[in-house]
Design a protein around this motif. Structure first.
Motif, PDB file in Angstrom:
ATOM      1  N   LYS A  87       0.841  -1.205   0.000  1.00 24.23           N
ATOM      2  CA  LYS A  87       0.000   0.000   0.000  1.00 24.23           C
ATOM      3  C   LYS A  87       0.873   1.251   0.000  1.00 24.23           C
ATOM      4  O   LYS A  87       0.594   2.217  -0.719  1.00 24.23           O
ATOM      5  N   HIS A  88       1.946   1.233   0.786  1.00 23.26           N
ATOM      6  CA  HIS A  88       2.853   2.382   0.848  1.00 23.26           C
ATOM      7  C   HIS A  88       3.531   2.610  -0.512  1.00 23.26           C
ATOM      8  O   HIS A  88       3.643   3.754  -0.960  1.00 23.26           O
ATOM      9  N   LYS A  89       3.987   1.538  -1.133  1.00 19.64           N
ATOM     10  CA  LYS A  89       4.669   1.657  -2.426  1.00 19.64           C
ATOM     11  C   LYS A  89       3.725   2.139  -3.516  1.00 19.64           C
ATOM     12  O   LYS A  89       4.115   2.882  -4.396  1.00 19.64           O
ATOM     13  N   LYS A  90       2.472   1.669  -3.456  1.00 17.61           N
ATOM     14  CA  LYS A  90       1.483   2.073  -4.463  1.00 17.61           C
ATOM     15  C   LYS A  90       1.156   3.554  -4.328  1.00 17.61           C
ATOM     16  O   LYS A  90       0.908   4.232  -5.311  1.00 17.61           O
ATOM     17  N   GLY A  91       1.196   4.014  -3.067  1.00 20.58           N
ATOM     18  CA  GLY A  91       0.989   5.429  -2.782  1.00 20.58           C
ATOM     19  C   GLY A  91      -0.397   5.866  -2.962  1.00 20.58           C
ATOM     20  O   GLY A  91      -0.848   6.874  -3.216  1.00 20.58           O
TER      21      GLY A  91
END
Length: 91
Positions: A87-91
């Motif tokens: 989720k963090h990487k997808k932003g």
């Protein structure tokens, strides 16, 4: 933001940069990788930590408190931690 903070885990060892993430200890990587040691119904990824390290993992994320030669971020739930990182990487 550091990975330990993203996955709500405790870093044991050095903070390392990674270029890829895997849940398969057999996956070889020429660049620094992170292995999520996911517990399943039949298998526990923690049983394959040494294989993952041999194949290039520089960071291990397990639920168990298992000593190893790579940096480790211990979490309560590896599946949730993997989702938080995604989720963090997808932003």
């Amino acid at each position: 933001m550091e990975i330990a903070e993203i996955v709500s885990g405790e870093l044991i060892g050095e903070n390392v940069e990674i270029n890829c993430v895997t849940t398969d200890s057999r996956e070889k990587s020429d660049s620094p990788s992170c292995f999520f040691a996911i517990k399943g119904e039949k298998y526990n990824g923690s049983d394959y930590i040494n294989d993952a390290i041999s194949n290039g993992a520089k960071l291990i994320i397990p639920e168990d408190n298992i000593p190893c030669t790579a940096s480790t971020i211990r979490v309560e739930n590896t599946r949730l931690a993997l989702g938080l990182l995604a989720k963090h990487k997808k932003g």
